[in-house]
Design a protein around this motif. Structure first.
Motif, PDB file in Angstrom:
ATOM      1  N   ILE A  43       0.835  -1.097   0.103  1.00  0.00           N
ATOM      2  CA  ILE A  43      -0.035  -0.097   0.123  1.00  0.00           C
ATOM      3  C   ILE A  43       0.752   1.210  -0.009  1.00  0.00           C
ATOM      4  N   ILE A  44       0.757   2.289  -1.054  1.00  0.00           N
ATOM      5  CA  ILE A  44       1.310   3.502  -1.095  1.00  0.00           C
ATOM      6  C   ILE A  44       0.682   4.410  -0.177  1.00  0.00           C
ATOM      7  N   PRO A  45       1.502   5.258   0.464  1.00  0.00           N
ATOM      8  CA  PRO A  45       0.841   6.391   1.536  1.00  0.00           C
ATOM      9  C   PRO A  45       0.232   7.456   0.723  1.00  0.00           C
ATOM     10  N   PRO A  46      -0.616   8.145   1.395  1.00  0.00           N
ATOM     11  CA  PRO A  46      -1.329   9.403   0.565  1.00  0.00           C
ATOM     12  C   PRO A  46      -0.275  10.304   0.834  1.00  0.00           C
ATOM     13  N   ILE A  47      -0.329  11.281  -0.218  1.00  0.00           N
ATOM     14  CA  ILE A  47       0.420  12.170  -0.471  1.00  0.00           C
ATOM     15  C   ILE A  47       0.843  13.157   0.884  1.00  0.00           C
ATOM     16  N   HIS A  48      -0.201  13.449   1.752  1.00  0.00           N
ATOM     17  CA  HIS A  48       0.335  14.137   3.108  1.00  0.00           C
ATOM     18  C   HIS A  48       0.742  13.265   4.065  1.00  0.00           C
ATOM     19  N   VAL A  49       0.753  12.071   3.968  1.00  0.00           N
ATOM     20  CA  VAL A  49       1.770  11.131   4.917  1.00  0.00           C
ATOM     21  C   VAL A  49       3.072  11.037   4.351  1.00  0.00           C
ATOM     22  N   LEU A  50       3.042  10.976   2.796  1.00  0.00           N
ATOM     23  CA  LEU A  50       4.287  10.798   2.235  1.00  0.00           C
ATOM     24  C   LEU A  50       5.092  12.036   2.465  1.00  0.00           C
ATOM     25  N   ASN A  51       4.766  13.112   2.105  1.00  0.00           N
ATOM     26  CA  ASN A  51       5.432  14.595   2.415  1.00  0.00           C
ATOM     27  C   ASN A  51       5.917  14.885   3.887  1.00  0.00           C
ATOM     28  N   GLU A  52       4.878  14.267   4.739  1.00  0.00           N
ATOM     29  CA  GLU A  52       5.459  14.369   6.091  1.00  0.00           C
ATOM     30  C   GLU A  52       6.783  13.956   6.394  1.00  0.00           C
ATOM     31  N   ILE A  53       6.980  12.828   5.695  1.00  0.00           N
ATOM     32  CA  ILE A  53       8.468  12.143   5.815  1.00  0.00           C
ATOM     33  C   ILE A  53       9.257  12.898   5.093  1.00  0.00           C
ATOM     34  N   ASN A  89       4.510  -0.973 -11.845  1.00  0.00           N
ATOM     35  CA  ASN A  89       5.888  -1.837 -12.046  1.00  0.00           C
ATOM     36  C   ASN A  89       5.598  -3.243 -11.693  1.00  0.00           C
ATOM     37  N   PRO A  90       6.091  -4.144 -12.754  1.00  0.00           N
ATOM     38  CA  PRO A  90       5.839  -5.424 -12.542  1.00  0.00           C
ATOM     39  C   PRO A  90       6.499  -6.265 -11.380  1.00  0.00           C
ATOM     40  N   ASN A  91       7.459  -5.497 -11.118  1.00  0.00           N
ATOM     41  CA  ASN A  91       8.248  -6.175 -10.010  1.00  0.00           C
ATOM     42  C   ASN A  91       7.751  -6.077  -8.445  1.00  0.00           C
ATOM     43  N   HIS A  92       6.540  -5.252  -8.319  1.00  0.00           N
ATOM     44  CA  HIS A  92       6.061  -4.926  -7.312  1.00  0.00           C
ATOM     45  C   HIS A  92       4.482  -5.059  -7.227  1.00  0.00           C
ATOM     46  N   GLU A  93       4.019  -5.522  -6.132  1.00  0.00           N
ATOM     47  CA  GLU A  93       2.231  -5.479  -6.196  1.00  0.00           C
ATOM     48  C   GLU A  93       2.105  -4.336  -5.125  1.00  0.00           C
ATOM     49  N   ILE A  94       1.840  -3.139  -5.571  1.00  0.00           N
ATOM     50  CA  ILE A  94       1.487  -2.157  -4.905  1.00  0.00           C
ATOM     51  C   ILE A  94       0.257  -1.414  -5.330  1.00  0.00           C
ATOM     52  N   ARG A  95      -0.608  -1.046  -4.416  1.00  0.00           N
ATOM     53  CA  ARG A  95      -1.833  -0.458  -4.707  1.00  0.00           C
ATOM     54  C   ARG A  95      -1.845   0.763  -3.896  1.00  0.00           C
ATOM     55  N   GLU A  96      -3.217   1.416  -4.152  1.00  0.00           N
ATOM     56  CA  GLU A  96      -3.482   2.781  -3.271  1.00  0.00           C
ATOM     57  C   GLU A  96      -4.701   1.916  -2.445  1.00  0.00           C
ATOM     58  N   ASP A  97      -5.085   2.645  -1.144  1.00  0.00           N
ATOM     59  CA  ASP A  97      -6.009   2.134  -0.099  1.00  0.00           C
ATOM     60  C   ASP A  97      -6.439   3.623   0.180  1.00  0.00           C
ATOM     61  N   LEU A 100      -7.532   4.633   3.889  1.00  0.00           N
ATOM     62  CA  LEU A 100      -6.540   5.096   4.896  1.00  0.00           C
ATOM     63  C   LEU A 100      -6.092   6.785   4.702  1.00  0.00           C
ATOM     64  N   TRP A 101      -6.619   7.293   3.603  1.00  0.00           N
ATOM     65  CA  TRP A 101      -6.159   8.755   3.404  1.00  0.00           C
ATOM     66  C   TRP A 101      -6.838   9.657   4.298  1.00  0.00           C
ATOM     67  N   GLU A 102      -7.876   9.214   4.951  1.00  0.00           N
ATOM     68  CA  GLU A 102      -8.350  10.297   5.968  1.00  0.00           C
ATOM     69  C   GLU A 102      -7.486  10.396   7.184  1.00  0.00           C
ATOM     70  N   LYS A 103      -6.466   9.524   7.400  1.00  0.00           N
ATOM     71  CA  LYS A 103      -5.737   9.426   8.549  1.00  0.00           C
ATOM     72  C   LYS A 103      -4.750  10.846   8.366  1.00  0.00           C
TER      73      LYS A 103
END
Length: 121
Positions: A43-53, A89-97, A100-103
């Motif tokens: 699962i990829i984090p939402p933009i606000h969570v990613l930007n926090e880090i 990317n075929p090397n990863h199984e990544i999706r959005e959820d 969880l974006w409301e966190k």
């Protein structure tokens, strides 16, 4: 997609590694706080969570090391490009959820993530 200059900080007691460059998607996959989310849960984090880090300039994994870089943030278009690269990317199984974006921050997002079932389980 721009390259990011970063340094991996190995486990306690080992010297710091050299500065490295990697495309943004590879860099994100090397940050300790997101490796778990991306590789274990897919699962990829939402933009606000990613930007926090990203804006902090480092991610310390305690005695396990971490990574540091010059603080930056992603625009909406950069984030969309990153998401597309990770999801297709075929090397990863990544999706959005998007449930969880409301966190509001990394800590709450990460705690919610831990309540999810890991992929493949």
């Amino acid at each position: 997609m721009n390259d990011v200059r970063y340094k991996i900080m190995p486990a306690m007691g080992a010297g710091e590694g050299p500065w490295e460059y990697a495309p943004l998607d590879e860099f994100i996959l090397s940050i300790p706080g997101f490796v778990y989310a991306l590789k274990f849960f897919g699962i990829i984090p939402p933009i606000h969570v990613l930007n926090e880090i990203l804006e902090s300039g480092c991610d310390v994994a305690g005695m396990g090391g971490g990574a540091k870089w010059k603080p930056f943030s992603l625009s909406e278009s950069e984030y969309e490009e990153l998401v597309e690269n990770l999801i297709t990317n075929p090397n990863h199984e990544i999706r959005e959820d998007r449930r969880l974006w409301e966190k509001p921050n990394y800590e709450k997002w990460h705690m919610s993530l831990l309540g999810k079932k890991p992929r493949g389980k």
